[in-house]
Design a protein around this motif. Structure first.
Motif, PDB file in Angstrom:
ATOM      1  N   ASP A  21      -7.951  13.764 -17.191  1.00 54.33           N
ATOM      2  CA  ASP A  21      -6.772  14.586 -17.469  1.00 54.33           C
ATOM      3  C   ASP A  21      -7.115  15.674 -18.474  1.00 54.33           C
ATOM      4  O   ASP A  21      -8.237  15.768 -18.957  1.00 54.33           O
ATOM      5  N   ARG A  51      -6.388   7.599 -13.889  1.00 53.53           N
ATOM      6  CA  ARG A  51      -5.388   8.659 -13.803  1.00 53.53           C
ATOM      7  C   ARG A  51      -6.118   9.973 -13.622  1.00 53.53           C
ATOM      8  O   ARG A  51      -7.180  10.179 -14.169  1.00 53.53           O
ATOM      9  N   ASP A  53      -5.133  14.334 -13.253  1.00 51.13           N
ATOM     10  CA  ASP A  53      -4.146  15.408 -13.158  1.00 51.13           C
ATOM     11  C   ASP A  53      -4.836  16.660 -12.631  1.00 51.13           C
ATOM     12  O   ASP A  53      -5.996  16.608 -12.200  1.00 51.13           O
ATOM     13  N   SER A  54      -4.163  17.793 -12.671  1.00 48.76           N
ATOM     14  CA  SER A  54      -4.733  19.025 -12.106  1.00 48.76           C
ATOM     15  C   SER A  54      -6.007  19.440 -12.833  1.00 48.76           C
ATOM     16  O   SER A  54      -6.915  20.003 -12.215  1.00 48.76           O
ATOM     17  N   PRO A  80      -8.509   8.586  -5.307  1.00 53.89           N
ATOM     18  CA  PRO A  80      -7.182   8.015  -5.570  1.00 53.89           C
ATOM     19  C   PRO A  80      -6.065   8.820  -4.914  1.00 53.89           C
ATOM     20  O   PRO A  80      -6.199  10.024  -4.668  1.00 53.89           O
ATOM     21  N   GLU A  81      -4.981   8.152  -4.654  1.00 55.06           N
ATOM     22  CA  GLU A  81      -3.814   8.787  -4.027  1.00 55.06           C
ATOM     23  C   GLU A  81      -3.332   9.984  -4.845  1.00 55.06           C
ATOM     24  O   GLU A  81      -2.911  10.994  -4.283  1.00 55.06           O
ATOM     25  N   GLU A  82      -3.374   9.868  -6.174  1.00 55.65           N
ATOM     26  CA  GLU A  82      -2.959  10.982  -7.047  1.00 55.65           C
ATOM     27  C   GLU A  82      -3.736  12.252  -6.719  1.00 55.65           C
ATOM     28  O   GLU A  82      -3.164  13.336  -6.654  1.00 55.65           O
ATOM     29  N   LEU A  83      -5.054  12.114  -6.549  1.00 57.45           N
ATOM     30  CA  LEU A  83      -5.883  13.278  -6.256  1.00 57.45           C
ATOM     31  C   LEU A  83      -5.599  13.807  -4.863  1.00 57.45           C
ATOM     32  O   LEU A  83      -5.530  15.023  -4.658  1.00 57.45           O
ATOM     33  N   ARG A  84      -5.410  12.927  -3.911  1.00 55.13           N
ATOM     34  CA  ARG A  84      -5.077  13.375  -2.554  1.00 55.13           C
ATOM     35  C   ARG A  84      -3.790  14.201  -2.566  1.00 55.13           C
ATOM     36  O   ARG A  84      -3.696  15.236  -1.909  1.00 55.13           O
ATOM     37  N   THR A  85      -2.817  13.746  -3.336  1.00 55.69           N
ATOM     38  CA  THR A  85      -1.550  14.474  -3.449  1.00 55.69           C
ATOM     39  C   THR A  85      -1.764  15.840  -4.099  1.00 55.69           C
ATOM     40  O   THR A  85      -1.236  16.847  -3.618  1.00 55.69           O
ATOM     41  N   LEU A  86      -2.537  15.895  -5.167  1.00 55.29           N
ATOM     42  CA  LEU A  86      -2.819  17.171  -5.835  1.00 55.29           C
ATOM     43  C   LEU A  86      -3.519  18.139  -4.893  1.00 55.29           C
ATOM     44  O   LEU A  86      -3.209  19.337  -4.878  1.00 55.29           O
TER      45      LEU A  86
END
Length: 109
Positions: A21, A51, A53-54, A80-86
């Motif tokens: 992050d 975790r 973030d952008s 991770p799903e977070e990165l796929r979403t970003l």
């Protein structure tokens, strides 16, 4: 080159761990800029990333470009799903799809 979040498994694989992050990325990036890939193909495992973030996404893009300038192709595993979403929200699926390892069931598209 040492940093607690970057662990070399061997000359072709490294693991990133913890949070990627805006608080952690600047110091980590200072270390990663010194990395000199020794292979034409290199895997970066994100399995232990807690975790992202952008800022973490941008750091990974810069890492891919850093390696490309040294004739090395990076593949990201255990994305991770977070990165796929970003990646989707940033509309860079096409750019990143060639760097996402599909073998672990994670696809970016």
């Amino acid at each position: 080159m040492t940093h607690p979040q970057w662990q070399m498994v061997n000359s072709a694989i490294a693991k990133l761990t913890g949070a990627l992050d805006r608080d952690k990325v600047p110091l980590l990036w200072q270390t990663l800029q010194q990395w000199q890939p020794e292979t034409e193909q290199f895997e970066v495992s994100l399995q232990n990333v807690e975790r992202i973030d952008s800022a973490g996404m941008v750091m990974l893009i810069h890492l891919i470009e850093h390696a490309k300038k040294r004739n090395c192709h990076i593949m990201l595993s255990f994305v991770p799903e977070e990165l796929r979403t970003l990646i989707q929200l940033s509309n860079i699926e096409e750019l990143m799809s060639q760097h996402i390892q599909i073998s672990n069931g994670v696809n970016c598209g």
